[in-house]
Design an enzyme around this catalytic site. Sequence first.
Site, mmCIF file in Angstrom:
data_model
loop_
_atom_site.group_PDB
_atom_site.id
_atom_site.type_symbol
_atom_site.label_atom_id
_atom_site.label_comp_id
_atom_site.label_asym_id
_atom_site.label_seq_id
_atom_site.Cartn_x
_atom_site.Cartn_y
_atom_site.Cartn_z
ATOM 1 N N HIS A 122 -41.597 -1.777 -8.929
ATOM 2 C CA HIS A 122 -40.588 -1.649 -7.857
ATOM 3 C C HIS A 122 -40.617 -0.273 -7.182
ATOM 4 O O HIS A 122 -39.950 -0.075 -6.168
ATOM 5 C CB HIS A 122 -39.183 -1.909 -8.401
ATOM 6 C CG HIS A 122 -39.014 -3.285 -8.966
ATOM 7 N ND1 HIS A 122 -39.314 -4.425 -8.245
ATOM 8 C CD2 HIS A 122 -38.601 -3.718 -10.188
ATOM 9 C CE1 HIS A 122 -39.076 -5.498 -9.006
ATOM 10 N NE2 HIS A 122 -38.646 -5.093 -10.183
ATOM 11 N N ASP A 159 -44.819 -10.436 -13.739
ATOM 12 C CA ASP A 159 -43.428 -10.086 -14.056
ATOM 13 C C ASP A 159 -42.541 -11.019 -13.232
ATOM 14 O O ASP A 159 -42.909 -11.412 -12.124
ATOM 15 C CB ASP A 159 -43.201 -8.619 -13.660
ATOM 16 C CG ASP A 159 -41.842 -8.101 -14.070
ATOM 17 O OD1 ASP A 159 -41.765 -7.356 -15.060
ATOM 18 O OD2 ASP A 159 -40.847 -8.422 -13.383
ATOM 19 N N HIS A 161 -39.953 -10.532 -11.619
ATOM 20 C CA HIS A 161 -39.429 -9.950 -10.374
ATOM 21 C C HIS A 161 -40.574 -9.678 -9.407
ATOM 22 O O HIS A 161 -41.676 -9.322 -9.827
ATOM 23 C CB HIS A 161 -38.679 -8.647 -10.696
ATOM 24 C CG HIS A 161 -37.578 -8.853 -11.691
ATOM 25 N ND1 HIS A 161 -37.727 -8.559 -13.030
ATOM 26 C CD2 HIS A 161 -36.339 -9.352 -11.536
ATOM 27 C CE1 HIS A 161 -36.592 -8.869 -13.663
ATOM 28 N NE2 HIS A 161 -35.734 -9.349 -12.784
ATOM 29 N N ASP A 236 -40.474 -11.067 -18.783
ATOM 30 C CA ASP A 236 -39.150 -11.526 -18.342
ATOM 31 C C ASP A 236 -39.100 -12.942 -17.736
ATOM 32 O O ASP A 236 -37.994 -13.435 -17.484
ATOM 33 C CB ASP A 236 -38.455 -10.471 -17.454
ATOM 34 C CG ASP A 236 -39.352 -9.808 -16.440
ATOM 35 O OD1 ASP A 236 -40.460 -10.323 -16.209
ATOM 36 O OD2 ASP A 236 -38.940 -8.770 -15.871
HETATM 37 ZN ZN LIG Z 1 -39.239 -7.669 -14.168
#
Ligand SMILES: [Zn+2]
Length: 300
Positions: A122, A159, A161, A236
């Site tokens: 991120h 991941d 996200h 995750d």
């Molecule tokens: Zn993540």
Amino acid sequence: MTFPIVSHPDYIAPLKPNHRFPMSKYGYLRQALIAEGIVTGEADFVTPTEASFAQIAAVHAPDYVDRVFSQTLRPEETRRIGLPHTPAVARRARLSAAGTMLAARLALEHGVACNAAGGSHHAGPDGGAGFCVFNDVAVAARNLLDAGQVHRILVIDLDVHQGDGTARIFAEEPAVFTLSVHAEKNYPARKAPSDRDIGLADGVEDKAYLARLDGVLDEVVATARPEIVFYNAGVDPHANDRLGRLALSDQGIAARDRLVFEKTRARSLPVVGVLGGGYDDDIHALAARHALMFRAAASV
Ligand SMILES: [Zn+2]
């Protein structure tokens, strides 16, 4: 040790008790890798030294890097990152970026290498976000390209996200192909377009996930024609993950990791595995889940 694993005791930076970031997982992962015989002992880990200002500033705005190094981040920057701006957190971010750079060098030499941290996807050109200070994969990829060591790179980001920071950093860089497979409704609310994005609906389980991944991996490897692959193996997407939204089992995560290593190694591509996210109050289960990538890497 069957392949190099990069780690450092200072991947763990002290946080306040009950901080929502599971910092202790990095220590439990080291223990799990030893307990499972994937490494023979503490001395078996390859140890990085902190990444330099220039290496990190190759992908992040120099004034941002400077503020991290000197613990002078603005309050809104610290809030976006979600970690305190202490010397230990800054050191950890520099070590983690260096760890992925070192793992990349080792992967070019040995075929496979993993960093027992990293996947800070991120963090974008102008700053960090979502527990990510420096984008270790982007730092490693950029420095490899700038040194002329490789000319084409594929980032496989699984991941849960979306890999928005990596996508932003390489938006105008044709030498880096970014793939993100994530939960569409999850953080970040505002996605940044990768070269290939697969936004999954909530609750996707093993079978559907693996079928989708199988097809897209062949497609992106053929399109990107990489000389090295970075794999963000965030755990995750697991059903028990508190920040997830998908519903993979431990077996599903293990099958996913094997699929990535098998497909890339079958083509003799060097692969760099990085940890990525994973959030579970059961820290031992979480460490064991992160160990699955290392087991998959050892099996190819
Ligand atoms: Zn993540």
